[in-house]
Scaffold this motif. Structure first.
Motif: not given
Length: 293
Positions: A59-71, A20-27
């Motif tokens: 943007r959501a990944g950064k808010e959730a603490g992601a260090l990087c992306i794998r694609s 989800s991209l919901d702010p509460d979920y990301l937190k």
């Protein structure tokens, strides 16, 4: 749930999609990862022409603490997906367009994107592809074993991509001949043909703090039909040297026992086998490679 499951067996982090991209979920994701002392790397497809969803997820990944992306560019396998050279060329053009859309976004948000060598780009093609974008936020998610399927020497591939490393898929590989080429299979770390004790410190020297995400697939071996005509359709620049080298490697590394097969096992037996292998891999990573959770 994935963070908790990984933590329960001694892993130090995960590569995962966001549910989800919901702010509460990301937190909650960020809080749980921090509470467990684990890392989180975001799995995210490259963007289509409309980049809105891609940028929102970055943007959501950064808010959730992601260090990087794998694609990844190709979700399948080059020698199975494309029947003609023109189809491959069309894929190349499409992939380059997607990367051109992704790079300004990851640059803007300063979230590195590691592109996996996913049985698509050869050891010559992928470094050239990454260099063409001149971005410090675009690099490689180095999969240790995938390029064996393209007849690349695994160490040459890793050395070529090492300067670009952002994230990884650590694995070990077993090989075995069959009529149309060879079989390729993930095996428990330390039981295959890859020189993990050389690879790991090499990549660590290129990116201090690098995480090693285990990519251990419990399945029947993949068939690499390199003795068939169709296999070579998308490799116009390659010749018999690659075939000879690959088959020599296979013949010099016959498995001590037949490669793992799960066909015929019920689901519970497969899950038990998978957990046993994962535990073995984590133990080897800790005790033999010095990788701590």
């Amino acid at each position: 749930e994935f963070l908790d499951q990984a933590h329960s067996i001694g892993a130090g982090g995960v590569q995962a999609t966001l549910a989800s991209l919901d702010p509460d979920y990301l937190k909650r994701v960020r809080s749980r990862a921090e509470e467990l002392g684990m890392y989180f790397e975001l799995l995210l497809p490259l963007p289509p022409e409309d980049t809105t969803q891609f940028e929102q997820t970055v943007r959501a990944g950064k808010e959730a603490g992601a260090l990087c992306i794998r694609s990844v560019c190709l979700t399948g396998r080059r020698y199975e997906t494309f029947a003609t050279l023109d189809q491959w060329k069309s894929f190349v053009a499409d992939s380059k367009a997607k990367l051109a859309r992704a790079v300004p976004i990851v640059d803007k948000h300063r979230l590195p994107l590691g592109l996996e060598n996913h049985k698509d780009w050869t050891a010559e093609e992928m470094p050239a592809l990454l260099k063409s974008y001149s971005s410090e936020y675009l690099g490689a998610n180095i999969d240790f074993g995938n390029n064996l399927s393209l007849l690349d020497d695994p160490m040459e591939l890793i050395e070529a991509l090492a300067p670009f490393v952002i994230n990884t898929h650590i694995k070990d590989m077993g090989v075995e001949e069959y009529a149309d080429g060879f079989l390729l299979s993930e095996v428990p770390l330390g039981q295959g043909i890859l020189d993990l004790k050389r690879i790991v410190p090499l990549l660590q020297s290129k990116r201090p703090g690098l995480h090693f995400s285990l990519d251990m697939l419990t399945r029947d071996p993949l068939k690499i039909p390199c003795l068939t005509e169709k296999y070579w359709v998308t490799f116009p620049e390659r010749n018999g040297r690659y075939l000879a080298r690959a088959l020599s490697l296979v013949r010099a590394n016959k498995p001590r026992q037949p490669l793992l097969r799960v066909t015929g096992l019920d689901r519970e037996a497969q899950l038990r086998l998978e957990m046993d292998i994962l535990t073995s891999c984590l133990t080897y990573a800790r005790d033999e490679l010095g990788l701590k959770a």
